[in-house]
Motif scaffolding. Structure first.
Motif, PDB file in Angstrom:
ATOM      1  N   GLY A 191      -4.881 -28.092 -66.068  1.00  0.00           N
ATOM      2  CA  GLY A 191      -5.495 -26.832 -65.667  1.00  0.00           C
ATOM      3  C   GLY A 191      -6.958 -26.998 -65.303  1.00  0.00           C
ATOM      4  N   ALA A 192      -7.671 -27.808 -66.067  1.00  0.00           N
ATOM      5  CA  ALA A 192      -9.087 -28.037 -65.791  1.00  0.00           C
ATOM      6  C   ALA A 192      -9.278 -28.850 -64.520  1.00  0.00           C
ATOM      7  N   ALA A 193      -8.429 -29.858 -64.306  1.00  0.00           N
ATOM      8  CA  ALA A 193      -8.574 -30.750 -63.156  1.00  0.00           C
ATOM      9  C   ALA A 193      -8.313 -30.040 -61.835  1.00  0.00           C
ATOM     10  N   ALA A 194      -7.633 -28.913 -61.866  1.00  0.00           N
ATOM     11  CA  ALA A 194      -7.389 -28.165 -60.633  1.00  0.00           C
ATOM     12  C   ALA A 194      -8.703 -27.690 -60.011  1.00  0.00           C
ATOM     13  N   GLY A 195      -9.736 -27.502 -60.818  1.00  0.00           N
ATOM     14  CA  GLY A 195     -11.031 -27.063 -60.303  1.00  0.00           C
ATOM     15  C   GLY A 195     -12.016 -28.181 -60.040  1.00  0.00           C
ATOM     16  N   PHE A 196     -11.598 -29.434 -60.257  1.00  0.00           N
ATOM     17  CA  PHE A 196     -12.482 -30.576 -60.048  1.00  0.00           C
ATOM     18  C   PHE A 196     -12.593 -30.929 -58.571  1.00  0.00           C
ATOM     19  N   SER A 197     -13.753 -31.436 -58.186  1.00  0.00           N
ATOM     20  CA  SER A 197     -13.922 -31.997 -56.843  1.00  0.00           C
ATOM     21  C   SER A 197     -13.196 -33.339 -56.806  1.00  0.00           C
ATOM     22  N   PRO A 198     -12.878 -33.859 -55.608  1.00  0.00           N
ATOM     23  CA  PRO A 198     -12.203 -35.170 -55.529  1.00  0.00           C
ATOM     24  C   PRO A 198     -13.000 -36.280 -56.220  1.00  0.00           C
ATOM     25  N   GLU A 199     -14.322 -36.235 -56.115  1.00  0.00           N
ATOM     26  CA  GLU A 199     -15.157 -37.261 -56.747  1.00  0.00           C
ATOM     27  C   GLU A 199     -15.055 -37.194 -58.268  1.00  0.00           C
ATOM     28  N   LEU A 200     -15.055 -35.986 -58.808  1.00  0.00           N
ATOM     29  CA  LEU A 200     -14.948 -35.828 -60.261  1.00  0.00           C
ATOM     30  C   LEU A 200     -13.555 -36.214 -60.749  1.00  0.00           C
TER      31      LEU A 200
ATOM     32  N   ASP B  80     -10.293 -38.942 -65.356  1.00  0.00           N
ATOM     33  CA  ASP B  80      -8.834 -38.913 -65.449  1.00  0.00           C
ATOM     34  C   ASP B  80      -8.450 -38.444 -66.854  1.00  0.00           C
ATOM     35  N   VAL B  81      -7.192 -38.520 -67.182  1.00  0.00           N
ATOM     36  CA  VAL B  81      -6.715 -38.018 -68.476  1.00  0.00           C
ATOM     37  C   VAL B  81      -7.378 -38.767 -69.633  1.00  0.00           C
ATOM     38  N   LYS B  82      -7.509 -40.090 -69.511  1.00  0.00           N
ATOM     39  CA  LYS B  82      -8.121 -40.869 -70.595  1.00  0.00           C
ATOM     40  C   LYS B  82      -9.592 -40.528 -70.759  1.00  0.00           C
TER      41      LYS B  82
ATOM     42  N   THR C  49     -18.344 -30.384 -59.718  1.00  0.00           N
ATOM     43  CA  THR C  49     -18.757 -31.744 -59.393  1.00  0.00           C
ATOM     44  C   THR C  49     -19.399 -32.456 -60.570  1.00  0.00           C
ATOM     45  N   GLU C  50     -20.000 -31.686 -61.481  1.00  0.00           N
ATOM     46  CA  GLU C  50     -20.674 -32.302 -62.624  1.00  0.00           C
ATOM     47  C   GLU C  50     -20.846 -31.280 -63.742  1.00  0.00           C
ATOM     48  N   PHE C  51     -21.083 -31.795 -64.937  1.00  0.00           N
ATOM     49  CA  PHE C  51     -21.353 -30.941 -66.093  1.00  0.00           C
ATOM     50  C   PHE C  51     -22.243 -31.705 -67.053  1.00  0.00           C
ATOM     51  N   ILE C  52     -23.066 -30.967 -67.761  1.00  0.00           N
ATOM     52  CA  ILE C  52     -24.016 -31.582 -68.691  1.00  0.00           C
ATOM     53  C   ILE C  52     -24.032 -30.756 -69.976  1.00  0.00           C
TER      54      ILE C  52
END
Length: 142
Positions: free
Chosen positions: A53-62, A67-69, A127-130
């Motif tokens: 669910g979270a990865a659906a909002g990720f950019s291709p670079e992110l 990945d899952v790991k 694209t990023e998070f801090i």
């Protein structure tokens, strides 16, 4: 009387225009906040089920970096260093030429105050998070 009517007409016209221009920003903000909500929810899930669910909002670079790991490692790191999330409040929305930035202030069990910043590209993808813990200094009483 005519001046008053003209003044009211101008004020209402300007107010309507401002509301119409802000509509696009509001839609972008709502979409990005939904992505952040899914990301935060996925961080609190004990297994890998939240990643999809979270990865659906990720950019291709992110997606390449996270990945899952890597996401499982992030979950563990957040839990070990910050603890469990108590609350998260939206603080700021900033628009830039290259993308947008959402800032939240969170409270965790091990860290009283954490500034969490999420960066988005022009397509509205994360694209990023801090996670930046904020040290609260106590004032000396005199």
């Amino acid at each position: 009387m005519k001046k008053l009517v003209m003044l009211v007409t101008v004020v209402l016209t300007v107010a309507m225009a401002a509301v119409c221009f802000a509509t696009g920003d509001g839609n972008d903000l709502n979409k990005q906040q939904k992505i952040v909500d899914k990301f935060v929810a996925a961080l609190t899930v004990a297994d890998d089920s939240g990643y999809a669910g979270a990865a659906a909002g990720f950019s291709p670079e992110l997606k390449q970096k996270m990945d899952v790991k890597a996401f499982a490692a992030l979950q563990k790191q957040v839990k070990d260093t910050l603890g469990t999330m108590k609350e998260m409040k939206f603080v700021a929305y900033e628009r830039f030429d290259q993308g947008d930035r959402l800032t939240y202030l969170g409270s965790y069990s091990k860290q009283q105050l954490v500034r969490v910043i999420y960066g988005f590209n022009k397509e509205g993808k994360l694209t990023e998070f801090i996670f930046a813990p904020v040290e609260v200094q106590k004032q000396e009483q005199k």
